[in-house]
Structure formats: structure tokens, C-alpha cells
Design an enzyme around this catalytic site. Structure first.
Site, PDB file in Angstrom:
ATOM      1  CG  HIS A 121     -25.434 -10.002 -39.895  1.00 34.55           C
ATOM      2  ND1 HIS A 121     -24.484  -9.913 -40.881  1.00 34.55           N
ATOM      3  CD2 HIS A 121     -25.649  -8.729 -39.474  1.00 34.55           C
ATOM      4  CE1 HIS A 121     -24.125  -8.667 -41.059  1.00 34.55           C
ATOM      5  NE2 HIS A 121     -24.825  -7.910 -40.203  1.00 34.55           N
ATOM      6  CD  GLU A 130     -25.956  -2.010 -37.760  1.00 33.67           C
ATOM      7  OE1 GLU A 130     -26.241  -1.403 -36.702  1.00 33.67           O
ATOM      8  OE2 GLU A 130     -24.970  -2.759 -37.890  1.00 33.67           O
TER       9      GLU A 130
END
Length: 228
Positions: free
Chosen positions: A12, A89
Site C-alpha cells: 500500500h 498486516e
């Protein structure tokens, strides 16, 4: 050799927590304008790739990133983003939102290293993750096997769906998620460097093995062409 399938793993874009050097696992902050622009530049560099499917984690920073990439893609009309919590994550427990250096200072005490650089030089990824869990006063941070089990399940789902199709699959996820995933799946990738925001790493899967084509690539970034 069969057709296999190819995965384009994109980290990202830069978020506010990235910019402030805050621990960001399951906590969420939006992309900075600068981060969004880097994603757009990355997307322009991938504009000619005809993706057959798009997956993200279920955290908004990856969805925001994927949407920007698809806006820049020339073949994205029929693509729908599928969010998968498996690709989140690493969860850092009570270290979420903490200053990065402060958190590591606490963790190195658990690991009995004199400095942060020595810890990174002399310890493995699983050792650091397990120590993070032990150093977390609430014991909520993910240890390596907890993290790996969920991410591996996500990849198994993708392989089951796309193996031997020749598909090009976009997976927008997180720096540690992609890095640790490839570190464990690609035989000749040892202790890979941390990933840059909006970077692309490409791995082809065929004949039961992953073959790395690119890692942490940003040379494809493309600015808007100026018309004289």
C-alpha cells in the site's frame, strides 16, 4: 510446463502512521496525498498489465491503494476487489500506534540485544515476532506461527482458484505481510529487504513452486507525460 499463474504483490501507499514512524499493523490510517500519488505512479507503470483478479487485505489502506491502481489500469472495467482478512498486516498488540524506535527498544530488552541494529543483524523474522509477543504486556501481538497460519491459508485459497490458469493476480497488502510471505515461499529469497510503499514484487507459481521475477520494484513508477 503448465501455464501456472503470476502474482503481483503491491504494498500500500504511504499512510500517516508510516510518515510519523508509528507502528501500524491492524490499526488504520489513510494514505497521505504523497502516498496516493506514488500509488498512482505505480499504477501507471502497471497500466498495460491485464489483471484477471484483484485481492486486498480488509484494511482500508490496501483497498484505497487497489482502487487507485485500477483507476490507472487500461483493462480494469470488469474487475472487482475481493477483501481477505488473511492478508492483514502483522498484529502488534499494545505496540499498535507506538513510536517505532520506542517499541523496538522494548523488544530488544526481551531479546537481550544491546542495540536495534544488532537485533536485526543477528535475529530471524520468527524470533523477532515471537519476542514482540512476549514483550507485549497484554500478550496480544501475533507470534510467527499465528501470523503465518492465516497468511498461508490466504495463499492456499488463491492457488486453489488460480493455479494453471495463466492468470495475472493483483494482491495489494502490507510490507511485512508480503515480505514474510515471499521469504517463506521463494526458496532462494533469504532475509529480503523491507518493502517500499507502492512497490511491486512479482512471483510466478508453476509446477508446485514459486519463482521470483521482481522484488521491491519501483523503477516502473511513471509520471504523467507532459504534452508540449
Amino acid at each position: 510446463m503448465n501455464e501456472g499463474c503470476t502474482f503481483y504483490f503491491v504494498r500500500h501507499g504511504e499512510t500517516y502512521f508510516n510518515h510519523y514512524r508509528r507502528i501500524q499493523g491492524w490499526s488504520n490510517t489513510p494514505l497521505r496525498s504523497e502516498g496516493a500519488e506514488d500509488v498512482r505512479r505505480s499504477g501507471r507503470g502497471l497500466a498495460d498489465v491485464k489483471f484477471d483478479a484483484v485481492y486486498t487485505s480488509d484494511l482500508s489502506r490496501t483497498v484505497q491503494t487497489a482502487n487507485i491502481i485500477l483507476e490507472e489500469n487500461k483493462h480494469a472495467e470488469d474487475l472487482t476487489i475481493k477483501m481477505m482478512p488473511e492478508f492483514r498486516e502483522v498484529f502488534f498488540g499494545s505496540f499498535e500506534g507506538a513510536d517505532v524506535d520506542d517499541a523496538w527498544q522494548t523488544i530488544i530488552k526481551e531479546m537481550d540485544y544491546p542495540s536495534i541494529p544488532e537485533m536485526f543483524a543477528l535475529s530471524s523474522i520468527p524470533e523477532r515476532m515471537n519476542a514482540t509477543k512476549k514483550a507485549d504486556p497484554f500478550n496480544d501481538a501475533e507470534d510467527f506461527m499465528t501470523f503465518w497460519s492465516r497468511v498461508e491459508q490466504g495463499m492456499i485459497k488463491l492457488i486453489d482458484k488460480h493455479r494453471d490458469t495463466g492468470h495475472k493476480v493483483l494482491v495489494v497488502a502490507h510490507g511485512n505481510t508480503i515480505r514474510y510471505l515471499l521469504n517463506n515461499l521463494v526458496a532462494d529469497l533469504v532475509d529480503p529487504e523491507p518493502l517500499l510503499n507502492a512497490s511491486v514484487s512479482v512471483a510466478n507459481y508453476h509446477d508446485g513452486a514459486y519463482h521470483l521475477e521482481r522484488y521491491n520494484e519501483v523503477r516502473h513508477f511513471k509520471d504523467i507525460e507532459k504534452i508540449d
